[in-house]
Scaffold this motif. Structure first.
Motif, PDB file in Angstrom:
ATOM      1  N   TRP A  90       1.044  -1.322  -0.020  1.00 40.77           N
ATOM      2  CA  TRP A  90      -0.027  -0.062  -0.146  1.00 40.77           C
ATOM      3  C   TRP A  90       0.795   1.320  -0.185  1.00 40.77           C
ATOM      4  O   TRP A  90       1.945   1.005   0.177  1.00 40.77           O
ATOM      5  CB  TRP A  90      -0.980  -0.006   1.284  1.00 40.77           C
ATOM      6  CG  TRP A  90      -0.116   0.265   2.569  1.00 40.77           C
ATOM      7  CD1 TRP A  90       0.019   1.354   3.116  1.00 40.77           C
ATOM      8  CD2 TRP A  90       0.355  -0.870   3.400  1.00 40.77           C
ATOM      9  NE1 TRP A  90       0.845   1.014   4.439  1.00 40.77           N
ATOM     10  CE2 TRP A  90       0.881  -0.481   4.481  1.00 40.77           C
ATOM     11  CE3 TRP A  90       0.337  -2.332   3.083  1.00 40.77           C
ATOM     12  CZ2 TRP A  90       1.547  -1.098   5.465  1.00 40.77           C
ATOM     13  CZ3 TRP A  90       0.771  -2.980   4.165  1.00 40.77           C
ATOM     14  CH2 TRP A  90       1.646  -2.645   5.424  1.00 40.77           C
ATOM     15  N   LEU A  91       0.202   2.479  -0.211  1.00 35.43           N
ATOM     16  CA  LEU A  91       0.955   3.746  -0.047  1.00 35.43           C
ATOM     17  C   LEU A  91       0.463   4.732   1.001  1.00 35.43           C
ATOM     18  O   LEU A  91      -0.795   4.897   0.854  1.00 35.43           O
ATOM     19  CB  LEU A  91       1.038   4.351  -1.407  1.00 35.43           C
ATOM     20  CG  LEU A  91       2.085   5.580  -1.667  1.00 35.43           C
ATOM     21  CD1 LEU A  91       3.408   5.252  -1.668  1.00 35.43           C
ATOM     22  CD2 LEU A  91       1.840   6.216  -2.886  1.00 35.43           C
ATOM     23  N   ASP A  92       1.355   5.006   1.786  1.00 36.26           N
ATOM     24  CA  ASP A  92       0.709   5.986   2.893  1.00 36.26           C
ATOM     25  C   ASP A  92       0.372   7.279   2.146  1.00 36.26           C
ATOM     26  O   ASP A  92       1.144   8.026   1.693  1.00 36.26           O
ATOM     27  CB  ASP A  92       2.014   6.160   3.923  1.00 36.26           C
ATOM     28  CG  ASP A  92       1.382   6.766   5.047  1.00 36.26           C
ATOM     29  OD1 ASP A  92       0.556   7.666   5.092  1.00 36.26           O
ATOM     30  OD2 ASP A  92       2.005   6.649   6.270  1.00 36.26           O
ATOM     31  N   ASN A 114      -3.671   1.946  -8.993  1.00 33.49           N
ATOM     32  CA  ASN A 114      -3.184   0.856  -9.016  1.00 33.49           C
ATOM     33  C   ASN A 114      -2.426   0.292  -7.709  1.00 33.49           C
ATOM     34  O   ASN A 114      -1.728  -0.745  -7.721  1.00 33.49           O
ATOM     35  CB  ASN A 114      -2.243   0.394 -10.164  1.00 33.49           C
ATOM     36  CG  ASN A 114      -2.256  -1.065 -10.502  1.00 33.49           C
ATOM     37  OD1 ASN A 114      -3.451  -2.009 -10.314  1.00 33.49           O
ATOM     38  ND2 ASN A 114      -1.118  -1.672 -10.852  1.00 33.49           N
ATOM     39  N   ILE A 115      -2.666   1.090  -6.504  1.00 34.42           N
ATOM     40  CA  ILE A 115      -2.123   0.784  -5.342  1.00 34.42           C
ATOM     41  C   ILE A 115      -2.933   1.329  -4.247  1.00 34.42           C
ATOM     42  O   ILE A 115      -3.434   2.747  -4.660  1.00 34.42           O
ATOM     43  CB  ILE A 115      -0.441   1.186  -5.007  1.00 34.42           C
ATOM     44  CG1 ILE A 115      -0.146   0.458  -3.990  1.00 34.42           C
ATOM     45  CG2 ILE A 115      -0.381   2.759  -5.232  1.00 34.42           C
ATOM     46  CD1 ILE A 115       1.395   0.899  -3.521  1.00 34.42           C
ATOM     47  N   GLU A 149       8.104   8.463   2.661  1.00 39.24           N
ATOM     48  CA  GLU A 149       6.921   7.657   2.816  1.00 39.24           C
ATOM     49  C   GLU A 149       6.613   7.830   4.538  1.00 39.24           C
ATOM     50  O   GLU A 149       5.428   7.848   4.809  1.00 39.24           O
ATOM     51  CB  GLU A 149       6.707   6.279   2.287  1.00 39.24           C
ATOM     52  CG  GLU A 149       5.371   5.874   2.829  1.00 39.24           C
ATOM     53  CD  GLU A 149       5.152   4.477   2.090  1.00 39.24           C
ATOM     54  OE1 GLU A 149       3.916   3.979   1.923  1.00 39.24           O
ATOM     55  OE2 GLU A 149       6.200   3.790   2.119  1.00 39.24           O
ATOM     56  N   GLY A 150       7.782   7.609   5.171  1.00 37.58           N
ATOM     57  CA  GLY A 150       7.848   7.400   6.611  1.00 37.58           C
ATOM     58  C   GLY A 150       8.790   6.501   7.224  1.00 37.58           C
ATOM     59  O   GLY A 150       9.605   6.043   6.555  1.00 37.58           O
ATOM     60  N   SER A 156       6.210  -3.091   9.036  1.00 33.69           N
ATOM     61  CA  SER A 156       6.094  -2.873   7.518  1.00 33.69           C
ATOM     62  C   SER A 156       7.502  -2.090   7.151  1.00 33.69           C
ATOM     63  O   SER A 156       8.204  -1.494   8.014  1.00 33.69           O
ATOM     64  CB  SER A 156       4.999  -2.000   7.504  1.00 33.69           C
ATOM     65  OG  SER A 156       5.142  -0.751   8.362  1.00 33.69           O
ATOM     66  N   GLN A 157       7.641  -1.932   5.988  1.00 29.71           N
ATOM     67  CA  GLN A 157       8.740  -1.483   5.228  1.00 29.71           C
ATOM     68  C   GLN A 157       8.518  -0.206   4.582  1.00 29.71           C
ATOM     69  O   GLN A 157       7.761  -0.291   3.493  1.00 29.71           O
ATOM     70  CB  GLN A 157       9.616  -2.371   4.619  1.00 29.71           C
ATOM     71  CG  GLN A 157      10.999  -1.619   3.862  1.00 29.71           C
ATOM     72  CD  GLN A 157      12.055  -1.281   4.826  1.00 29.71           C
ATOM     73  OE1 GLN A 157      12.471  -2.117   5.271  1.00 29.71           O
ATOM     74  NE2 GLN A 157      12.253  -0.055   4.830  1.00 29.71           N
ATOM     75  N   SER A 158       8.705   0.997   4.698  1.00 27.89           N
ATOM     76  CA  SER A 158       8.531   2.372   3.994  1.00 27.89           C
ATOM     77  C   SER A 158       9.392   2.518   2.881  1.00 27.89           C
ATOM     78  O   SER A 158      10.484   1.810   2.822  1.00 27.89           O
ATOM     79  CB  SER A 158       8.520   3.598   5.073  1.00 27.89           C
ATOM     80  OG  SER A 158       7.688   3.401   6.007  1.00 27.89           O
ATOM     81  N   TRP A 159       8.689   2.991   1.910  1.00 27.32           N
ATOM     82  CA  TRP A 159       9.548   3.384   0.670  1.00 27.32           C
ATOM     83  C   TRP A 159      10.148   4.584   0.636  1.00 27.32           C
ATOM     84  O   TRP A 159       9.314   5.837   0.420  1.00 27.32           O
ATOM     85  CB  TRP A 159       8.721   2.873  -0.536  1.00 27.32           C
ATOM     86  CG  TRP A 159       8.095   1.577  -0.660  1.00 27.32           C
ATOM     87  CD1 TRP A 159       8.551   0.441  -0.092  1.00 27.32           C
ATOM     88  CD2 TRP A 159       6.928   1.234  -1.363  1.00 27.32           C
ATOM     89  NE1 TRP A 159       7.952  -0.549  -0.217  1.00 27.32           N
ATOM     90  CE2 TRP A 159       7.078  -0.439  -0.998  1.00 27.32           C
ATOM     91  CE3 TRP A 159       6.186   1.686  -2.049  1.00 27.32           C
ATOM     92  CZ2 TRP A 159       5.816  -0.995  -1.275  1.00 27.32           C
ATOM     93  CZ3 TRP A 159       5.069   1.103  -2.474  1.00 27.32           C
ATOM     94  CH2 TRP A 159       4.881  -0.482  -2.272  1.00 27.32           C
TER      95      TRP A 159
END
Length: 354
Positions: A90-92, A114-115, A149-150, A156-159
């Motif tokens: 997912w995207l924050d 698309n996410i 992203e954070g 969870s792994q942020s991008w």
């Protein structure tokens, strides 16, 4: 071939290079990123938006062959030896873009294709997902930016992507019309309105956090500084763009005030700059990545400005020194131990002009 088709194609090519149609950067250079399995494929700038195209590739299942089994494995049983299992992405929606080192220059997230930004999307081993994120338009002239992203929490792994290089030249100033005739009376120029500023979007207040390790000074014995090695030859031996570390510059915990232990190191820099009067520098502040991202950026910037102010007080011209803070976006060490994080809490300077 039909003449009209050729003409339409030629017009399309001409307009594709027109600044009014935006700028496209394919496979942009990225200086640092938090994960290897998400790539930025393209960055597109329109009149209103910054559009980033990503590609996510999930790890393929790894065949693990058990040893010393007294019987052959049924093909249907092989699935239990496949790793990894299904995951989710997912995207924050709190993701934003930054101009590196400038906490006040950020651009908000708008939407994604698309996410999901609410909930998550299941992915299977070997899956490839192409998705797109839309942000406010980067100001013209910002040709390097960060995608944040954070912090990675709760498994969870942020991008996060730092130092994304794109085509985004500044706007060209309109040329003043040349005078065609001599006039006796001066022509009054119309008063130009002040440039519009980007409206700031109010954010919900965040809870106050305890000071992180990123805000604490490095408590260590005096280290040999690169400045000590430069005393004999001066700054003239340093190339433009070279970074010099200042390991003996310290600040009060959670503050931007210089400690007296810093003065010897900074006085050495003052002497070197007085000897090389043409040199200009950029002081850079860095933290680790623990704590609030915005808070660390602001802290690192203010600490760099404290160093700049000290140099000015000691007689160095203000136009020879600029200050920038990069927070935790330019780590020297990738580890999570206190020893590794302490290497990232530092002050450096870069020679910008000889």
């Amino acid at each position: 071939m039909n003449f009209k088709v050729l003409l339409a194609g030629a017009i399309a090519i001409v307009f594709s290079f027109s600044p009014g149609f935006g700028q496209i950067t394919n496979s942009p250079k990225v200086e640092e990123q938090s994960v290897p399995y998400v790539k930025i494929r393209r960055v597109e700038l329109t009149d209103q938006q910054t559009i980033i195209h990503f590609q996510f590739v999930e790890k393929k299942a790894v065949q693990v062959q058990p040893r010393n089994l007294p019987f052959p494995i049924n093909p249907r049983q092989k699935q239990q030896f496949q790793q990894p299992n299904a995951g989710a992405i997912w995207l924050d929606p709190e993701t934003r873009l930054y101009k590196p080192g400038e906490i006040d220059v950020k651009f908000k997230f708008i939407k994604a294709d698309n996410i999901p930004t609410s909930g998550s999307k299941e992915i299977m081993p070997g899956d490839t997902v192409n998705f797109v994120a839309y942000f406010e338009r980067l100001d013209p002239g910002i040709e390097v930016f960060d995608f944040y992203e954070g912090r990675s929490t709760g498994g969870s792994q942020s991008w996060n992507f730092y130092g994304i290089h794109i085509k985004n030249p500044p706007k060209k100033d309109a040329k003043a019309p040349q005078a065609t005739a001599k006039v006796d009376k001066p022509i009054k120029k119309p008063v130009q309105p002040a440039p519009a500023t980007k409206p700031k979007i109010a954010e919900e207040p965040k809870p106050v956090e305890e000071p992180s390790e990123a805000e604490k000074p490095i408590e260590a014995e005096k280290s040999e500084s690169a400045l000590d090695k430069l005393k004999a030859g001066g700054l003239g031996k340093v190339a433009v763009g070279e970074t010099i570390s200042l390991p003996n510059v310290y600040f009060e915990t959670s503050k931007v005030d210089l400690l007296p232990e810093s003065y010897e190191e900074l006085n050495t820099l003052v002497d070197l700059m007085k000897e090389s009067e043409n040199i200009k520098i950029r002081v850079e502040g860095h933290t680790d990545n623990v704590g609030d991202f915005d808070k660390n950026l602001e802290l690192s910037r203010k600490r760099a400005e404290s160093v700049r102010s000290y140099l000015i007080e000691k007689g160095i011209a203000a136009d020879r020194i600029e200050a920038k803070g990069y927070g935790g976006t330019r780590p020297l060490a990738k580890g999570t131990s206190e020893v590794e994080r302490s290497k990232n809490r530092r002050v450096e300077f870069v020679v910008t002009q000889m």
